[in-house]
Design an enzyme around this catalytic site. Structure first.
Site, PDB file in Angstrom:
ATOM      1  N   PHE A 186      52.887  40.278  48.063  1.00  0.00           N
ATOM      2  CA  PHE A 186      52.857  38.931  48.638  1.00  0.00           C
ATOM      3  C   PHE A 186      53.335  38.936  50.077  1.00  0.00           C
ATOM      4  O   PHE A 186      53.826  37.925  50.585  1.00  0.00           O
ATOM      5  CB  PHE A 186      53.685  37.953  47.778  1.00  0.00           C
ATOM      6  N   GLY A 230      42.856  36.190  48.807  1.00  0.00           N
ATOM      7  CA  GLY A 230      44.275  36.303  48.451  1.00  0.00           C
ATOM      8  C   GLY A 230      45.086  35.071  48.788  1.00  0.00           C
ATOM      9  O   GLY A 230      46.033  34.725  48.094  1.00  0.00           O
ATOM     10  N   GLU A 231      44.767  34.416  49.882  1.00  0.00           N
ATOM     11  CA  GLU A 231      45.589  33.281  50.329  1.00  0.00           C
ATOM     12  C   GLU A 231      44.926  31.930  50.055  1.00  0.00           C
ATOM     13  O   GLU A 231      45.629  30.945  49.796  1.00  0.00           O
ATOM     14  CB  GLU A 231      45.873  33.358  51.836  1.00  0.00           C
ATOM     15  N   LYS A 262      34.827  37.142  52.321  1.00  0.00           N
ATOM     16  CA  LYS A 262      35.856  36.619  53.230  1.00  0.00           C
ATOM     17  C   LYS A 262      37.280  36.908  52.775  1.00  0.00           C
ATOM     18  O   LYS A 262      38.212  36.782  53.560  1.00  0.00           O
ATOM     19  CB  LYS A 262      35.687  35.100  53.363  1.00  0.00           C
ATOM     20  N   GLY A 263      37.457  37.233  51.517  1.00  0.00           N
ATOM     21  CA  GLY A 263      38.822  37.476  51.040  1.00  0.00           C
ATOM     22  C   GLY A 263      39.398  36.236  50.404  1.00  0.00           C
ATOM     23  O   GLY A 263      39.130  35.116  50.825  1.00  0.00           O
ATOM     24  N   ASN A 290      33.938  40.320  42.306  1.00  0.00           N
ATOM     25  CA  ASN A 290      34.207  40.420  40.868  1.00  0.00           C
ATOM     26  C   ASN A 290      34.779  39.077  40.406  1.00  0.00           C
ATOM     27  O   ASN A 290      35.953  38.791  40.629  1.00  0.00           O
ATOM     28  CB  ASN A 290      35.211  41.554  40.611  1.00  0.00           C
ATOM     29  N   PRO A 291      33.948  38.247  39.794  1.00  0.00           N
ATOM     30  CA  PRO A 291      34.405  36.887  39.468  1.00  0.00           C
ATOM     31  C   PRO A 291      35.627  36.860  38.565  1.00  0.00           C
ATOM     32  O   PRO A 291      36.407  35.916  38.607  1.00  0.00           O
ATOM     33  CB  PRO A 291      33.201  36.273  38.733  1.00  0.00           C
ATOM     34  N   LYS A 292      35.808  37.909  37.762  1.00  0.00           N
ATOM     35  CA  LYS A 292      36.943  37.911  36.841  1.00  0.00           C
ATOM     36  C   LYS A 292      38.265  38.071  37.604  1.00  0.00           C
ATOM     37  O   LYS A 292      39.182  37.263  37.455  1.00  0.00           O
ATOM     38  CB  LYS A 292      36.775  39.066  35.848  1.00  0.00           C
TER      39      LYS A 292
END
Lengths: 338, 163, 745
Positions: free
Chosen positions: C247, C711-712, C708-709, C638-640
């Site tokens: 994080f 994580g945030e 695009k990513g 990966n939609p999961k």
């Protein structure tokens, strides 16, 4: 975190003998003691493991219709015990509102009474703290005091007692049975924990070298009308900001034998008998409980970060009283809004 | 405080994951450190060492406990099940399988504790509803935020057991 | 004859079985022989100097091997630059055990090394240290007048300072029909990944180390250690295949890494240093921030004036900055905008990136202000946002590389049932509870960086792809395997991804939601280069089986090269390897972003969250009962695992809005709730019904994958939507996060 000697006791007498000495500790569940030890807050020279004392691991019915809870019965075993669930559901629900399943599986009834405060400053060995280091001062008074007391505090200490179970035991007027070098004695629950006063280092009246052997529950269990309402900073696994244990009987729709105890607000489970007397003969209405709340919270005083608790406690007493009318709507551990 | 010389180590006999395990440990060694270091069973995690996160949950004599708040010497004679004993790759416990299916983990660090906790909770028969299960699993924190997937996985196995 | 693509398929994590069986090893779990244990001693003052260190009691503990501190440490580098890791902000990085100076509470000042963990911990508690204390100040609110512009540095390249003013804010605000002026505050927060920081350093012989480290960048730790101890890079190997959450906390090498290496070099032994949980509050945090907003709109709902000013804390020795105020100007086409971002240096450790750094901070102020303006206009919050939808980025006057936020609004609103929202102050009642509904937009910049990967095809028929990158649970390993599989038409099972080792091809630190775009693109390019190489070798196999077929005339499928026109003509890839004398065929490729092309566009992922809260009317207890987040983040690999990433972000949003907070005692200069009992992360019982929607979005500009990513972006819109929902139910705007029990009484 220091090293210590370790010995096992298989009877109460053996334990009391082995435990003699100021820095010797009985260890049962260890869930608070080992935590304190790892934080360098206690420095045991010897740990006497009492888990082998089989006679303290039972729950038995008393001739007077009450129940004796062995000191070494775990919190979870107690909460899920059929006799406790049937006759003292308030206790069952209160236990399940505390800690987590894992901790309740280790933590014992005796140990629950001896938990130390969760005050941030008590828990930091580098901070001043009158409870940990008498005379060093109390940074909580002008510091972070959200968790702290609004009732019964002193200028030496504004810590709260963190147990949930004890709030119910206070309401149920349990009796603590202890054995020490000078024999056995009984301590009324109201006399067990103490206010900080000038000696905040003393949490309770248990004598040095005394071992809690059992907690006796009187016959009256308030099984029909009871409630434990715990408000905390998350829905589970947090200490109470305010909690209220309510039990009463109804006679012809009017309250008889009311008991109300509060957690999270003082150095002890907080009970005001005048409030309970006030409720007798009154209908279980919001107005009645609000009147009781005024008596319970008389003299309450907040600090920078916990003043909200006074109003919160008032409202929680009222809500808990009303929820006790219909305990079937309650589930263990669940917050009111679920 | 007085500096005590190290007391002699004690012999502790456990059964860990169905096999006898003999330990020679000083009293101040937690069950968690004994498992992770002495027995090299590092599947049990240390997330706080103070009973505040649940990552060290193991099943001891059938009940889930926190191995960080237990001394190894206190558990002499106990039967301990760790994540390694629940199942191994190719032979997974149904809850381990459900965790894969529901993607009930991300970093994997709380996972062992969540699974041991969930297995013991299901076996104890507690937690009737999803809300109760959430409360009874609240001793296991997950910082990645896999909460809903974890509870989905547990509910799937729990409900399967009830069929 | 097309094969099912791996990219876009819901796949289980390739490392999943290892994680659910306890086999995945983390930094403190390598029980190497003759291991010593180090325990960190922390300063108990905030500012000043160490006067003396009395080692006697510590040394007397049986099992203690050594005590290392500034007076007896081995040589360390002298120049600041040598301590600058890949994520260092401008300034003079902190140097553990370098000298007697104390810069922040909890600063590591000594390491006690012993034969056992227990002895090290106990002995550490006995070290007697005396200090000369100096006056300190950790109070942001009372020091706003000392605020200054952040220094520029490398970090500002990917974290741009606010653009200059546009239009005439004062005039537009003065004439606006509906306006709102607000102040927003949140205190510090700590990352608290579940795994505590640890490094196990294996002393391999003269100057050579293998380090099992908790880090978000194996190369970052390697370069850092090599630089400060003057070691050859080839002699420092950092391994971190599994990381128990980062994080952002692992973006900079942490104290325990330096200390374990110091001890290993000093003692020529294997040394492990683990932090304890309270030490996890001593290295960096999301900075306390105070924001002021003034937004104004015309009567018909056109947002005309935007003023957003943020003051954040930083340390005295580094200028940590984040992008807090830039996003309103990108989200909305207001023509009169002034933005400002300033730092207040205080006696704290340097703040650090923490999930959605800056973005989530700023968006709370922006999106809560938007709702207040909408409220004053009598407009539905969603309608107000649609009215002010930016088709291009007016703040930089560039087009978006792609932007499907409108579709996020539409799909999110529909799935949530936004039409059931009631006007503020007229909430639906459920027993003792009132119901509120709120929404928010979210935006996160797409960052482009170089990265490298190697791909090789071997005689066993496996595609082995490698990068030094590591995965803290985002799902990167699985995604990279999927990307690789598609380039050579292989089933996922034929791909082996090798990771988390500094000896592998160089990777940037993994954060900022850019890892899939950066390393994933490198994986794609390396695999395409390998494909090309395999084809060229196949062309010259005995008998020239492919004839005059060109690369575009063949398919790669299930381990074979197949001529499209005549599928009976096939060459096994393993035959190509055999032809290569059995040696794996190998290609390495770097993904170098085309900066010239990229800078013509504004590149961002978008999201919209819709939240329902239930609030106990008398007791003020808030529960986020239901939330939908719709995300437009380009191609979803990966939609999961992607769904899990967004769910995680949503939980973080709930936590930011209603749970976590580091309580600072300003008199003592320390965080007092430095444990997981009192630092309240959400528990299972706090998390209810969460739904994730991925909106289709195509982006040819951003990178080779169009990804695009994520994580945030899942976090950013949640917290403001929750606060807006609380306002909807109660008419009370909460401006200090987190919203706590008692705040609504």
């Amino acid at each position: 975190m220091n090293n210590f000697h370790y010995t096992k006791a298989s009877s109460v007498d053996e334990a009391v003998l082995a435990g003699k000495g100021a820095e010797n500790y009985f260890i049962a569940g260890g869930t608070n003691l080992l935590d304190l030890w790892k934080y360098d807050l206690t420095h045991p020279q010897k740990m006497v493991d009492v888990n082998g004392i089989e006679e303290l691991k039972t729950i038995t019915e008393l001739p007077n219709g009450g129940l004796r809870l062995g000191a070494l019965v775990t919190n979870n075993t107690t909460a899920y015990h059929p006799l406790v669930e049937a006759r003292y559901p308030l206790l069952s629900r209160t236990i399940l509102a505390g800690a987590t399943a894992q901790i309740r599986n280790s933590a014992t009834n005796g140990g629950n009474l001896l938990q130390r405060t969760r005050c941030y400053y008590f828990y930091d060995p580098a901070s001043p703290c009158n409870k940990r280091n008498p005379g060093s001062g109390c940074p909580a008074v002008e510091g972070q005091n959200r968790l702290h007391a609004i009732l019964g505090f002193s200028d030496k200490c504004i810590a709260t007692f963190p147990s949930d179970m004890c709030v119910a035991l206070a309401a149920l007027e349990a009796v603590v049975r202890v054995t020490g070098p000078n024999g056995s004695r009984e301590i009324a629950f109201a006399d067990f924990h103490r206010l900080p006063g000038d000696r905040p280092e003393l949490d309770n009246t248990l004598g040095q070298d005394e071992l809690i052997t059992a907690i006796d529950l009187p016959p009256r269990g308030y099984a029909e009308h009871h409630n434990y309402l715990k408000l905390r900073d998350r829905n589970s696994y947090a200490f109470a900001l305010v909690s209220v244990a309510t039990g009463y009987e109804l006679e012809a729709g009017m309250i008889a034998n009311a008991r109300i105890a509060l957690g999270g607000v003082a150095h002890i489970p907080w009970r005001v008998e005048a409030a309970e007397t006030y409720l007798e003969g009154k209908a279980p209405t919001e107005a009645s409980f609000a009147g009781a709340a005024d008596l319970i919270l008389a003299g309450a005083q907040g600090f920078e970060h916990n003043a909200f608790k006074i109003e919160l406690a008032r409202r929680t007493i009222v809500r808990s009283g009303m929820m006790a009318l219909d305990p079937s709507c309650q589930r263990p551990g669940a917050p009111p809004s679920l | 405080m007085q500096n005590i010389p190290p007391p002699a180590t004690r012999s502790v006999s456990l059964r860990v994951n169905g096999k006898p395990a003999q330990l020679e440990v000083a009293p101040w060694v937690s069950l968690l450190d004994a498992l992770r270091h002495d027995l090299d069973l590092t599947g049990t995690k240390k997330g706080c060492d103070h009973g505040q996160c649940g990552a060290c949950t193991v099943i001891c004599d059938g009940e889930r406990i926190l191995s960080c708040l237990t001394l190894a010497v206190m558990k002499d004679g106990s039967e301990i099940t760790t994540i390694e004993g629940l199942g191994q790759p190719g032979n997974l416990h149904p809850l381990q399988e459900a965790f894969l299916e529901h993607d009930a983990y991300q970093c994997g660090y709380c996972t062992s504790g969540q699974i041991c906790s969930g297995v013991a909770m299901i076996e104890a028969g507690h937690g009737k509803t999803r809300e109760e299960v959430k409360d009874l699993m609240s001793g296991n924190l997950c910082r990645c935020g896999a909460n809903t997937n974890i509870i989905d996985a547990i509910m799937a196995v729990k409900d399967g057991n009830h069929e | 004859m097309t094969k099912n693509k791996e990219i876009g398929r819901a796949r289980r994590r390739i490392e999943g079985e290892l994680k659910v069986t306890g086999q995945a090893k983390y930094a403190a779990e390598y029980n190497v022989p003759d291991l010593l244990h180090g325990y960190i001693v922390n300063a108990t003052i905030v500012k000043g100097k160490i006067e003396s260190i009395d080692e006697a009691a510590t040394r007397a503990v049986p099992g203690v091997v050594d005590i290392i501190h500034h007076e007896n440490r081995p040589k360390m580098a002298y120049f600041d630059m040598q301590y600058s890791d890949m994520d260092a902000p401008p300034g003079s990085p902190f140097r553990p055990l370098y000298d007697a100076e104390i810069k922040f509470h909890g600063q590591p000042i000594a390491l006690v090394v012993a034969k056992t963990f227990e002895a090290a911990r106990y002995a550490a508690s006995l070290l007697k240290i005396t200090y000369t204390e100096e006056e300190f100040d950790v109070n942001l609110k009372t020091n706003l007048d000392r605020a200054k512009k952040p220094s520029m540095g490398l970090a500002t390249l990917i974290k741009p300072l606010p653009p200059g003013p546009r239009g005439d804010f004062d005039a537009a605000y003065a004439t606006a029909t509906a306006k709102f002026e607000g102040e927003f505050h949140h205190g510090a927060q700590h990352h608290n990944p579940m795994e505590m920081f640890a490094s196990t350093t294996v002393y391999e012989g003269e100057g050579k180390l293998t380090i099992y480290d908790k880090t978000q960048g194996t190369n970052n730790s390697q370069l850092f250690i090599g630089n400060i101890f003057g070691l050859k890079m080839g002699n420092v190997r950092v391994i971190a295949p599994y990381v128990g959450g980062g994080f952002g906390s692992g973006l900079r090498p942490q104290h325990q890494l330096v200390l374990s290496v110091l001890a290993a070099l000093c003692l020529k032994r294997n040394v492990r240093v683990s932090m304890d949980r309270s030490q996890m509050f001593t290295y960096g945090h999301r900075p306390e921030t105070i924001q002021h907003t003034r937004f104004g709109a015309t009567a018909d709902g056109e947002l005309t004036a935007v003023n957003h000013v943020a003051h954040s804390e930083t340390s005295r020795y580094e200028d940590y900055n984040e992008v807090v105020v830039n996003h309103a100007g990108m989200l909305y086409p207001a023509q009169n905008v002034t933005l400002d971002y300033k730092l207040v240096p205080l006696d704290v450790s340097t703040p650090m990136d923490m999930r959605a750094p800056g973005g989530v901070t700023g968006m709370v102020a922006v999106e809560n202000t938007m709702d207040q303006v909408a409220d004053r206009l009598g407009m539905d919050p969603l309608e107000f946002r649609l009215k002010n939808y930016a088709e291009r980025d007016h703040s930089s006057d560039k087009p978006f590389s792609s932007k499907e936020l409108r579709e996020c609004y539409r799909q999110g609103a529909e799935s949530f049932g936004w039409k059931d929202r009631r006007p503020t102050g007229q909430p639906e009642k459920r027993g003792n509870r009132i119901v509120g509904r709120g929404m928010s937009s979210g935006l996160w910049d797409v960052i482009a960086l170089p990265g490298k990967a190697t791909a090789e095809f071997n005689a066993e028929g496996k595609l082995v792809v490698s990068s030094a990158v590591n995965d803290c649970g985002q799902g990167a390993y699985t995604v990279f395997s999927q990307i690789a599989a598609d380039q050579l038409g292989l089933p996922l099972e034929s791909v082996k991804f090798v990771y988390g080792d500094s000896e592998l091809p160089l990777s940037p630190i993994q954060g900022g939601s850019y890892t899939t775009g950066v390393v994933g693109s490198a994986v794609k390019l390396a695999c395409l280069a390998l494909r090309n190489k395999l084809f060229k070798l196949a062309q010259i196999l005995d008998g020239f089986p492919l004839g005059d077929a060109l690369p575009q005339d063949v398919d790669f499928m299930d381990g074979e090269i197949i001529v499209k026109k005549d599928p009976t003509i096939r060459v096994k890839l393993t035959d190509v390897v055999a032809f290569n004398q059995g040696k794996p065929v190998k290609a390495s490729k770097s993904n170098i972003p085309n900066v010239f092309k990229l800078k013509q566009y504004t590149r961002a992922a978008h999201a919209a969250s819709f939240v329902e809260v239930e609030i106990d009317e008398q007791l003020g207890i808030v529960n986020v009962t239901r939330a939908v987040t719709a995300v437009a983040a380009g191609a979803i690999m990966n939609p999961k695992t992607a769904r899990s990433q967004i769910l995680g972000g949503m939980v973080w949003g709930i936590s930011l809005a209603t749970r976590e907070e580091s309580l600072l005692d300003k008199k003592m200069g320390k965080y007092v709730n430095d444990d997981l009992g009192e630092y309240h992360l959400p528990v299972h019982a706090d998390i209810h019904d969460l739904e994730v929607i991925f909106v289709e979005e195509h982006d040819e500009i951003i990178n080779a994958l169009g990804a695009k990513g994520i994580g945030e972006i899942g976090m950013i819109s949640m917290a403001p939507a929750i606060i807006n929902a609380v306002y909807n139910a109660t008419g009370k705007l909460v401006t200090a996060l987190p919203l706590k029990v008692g705040d609504l009484l």
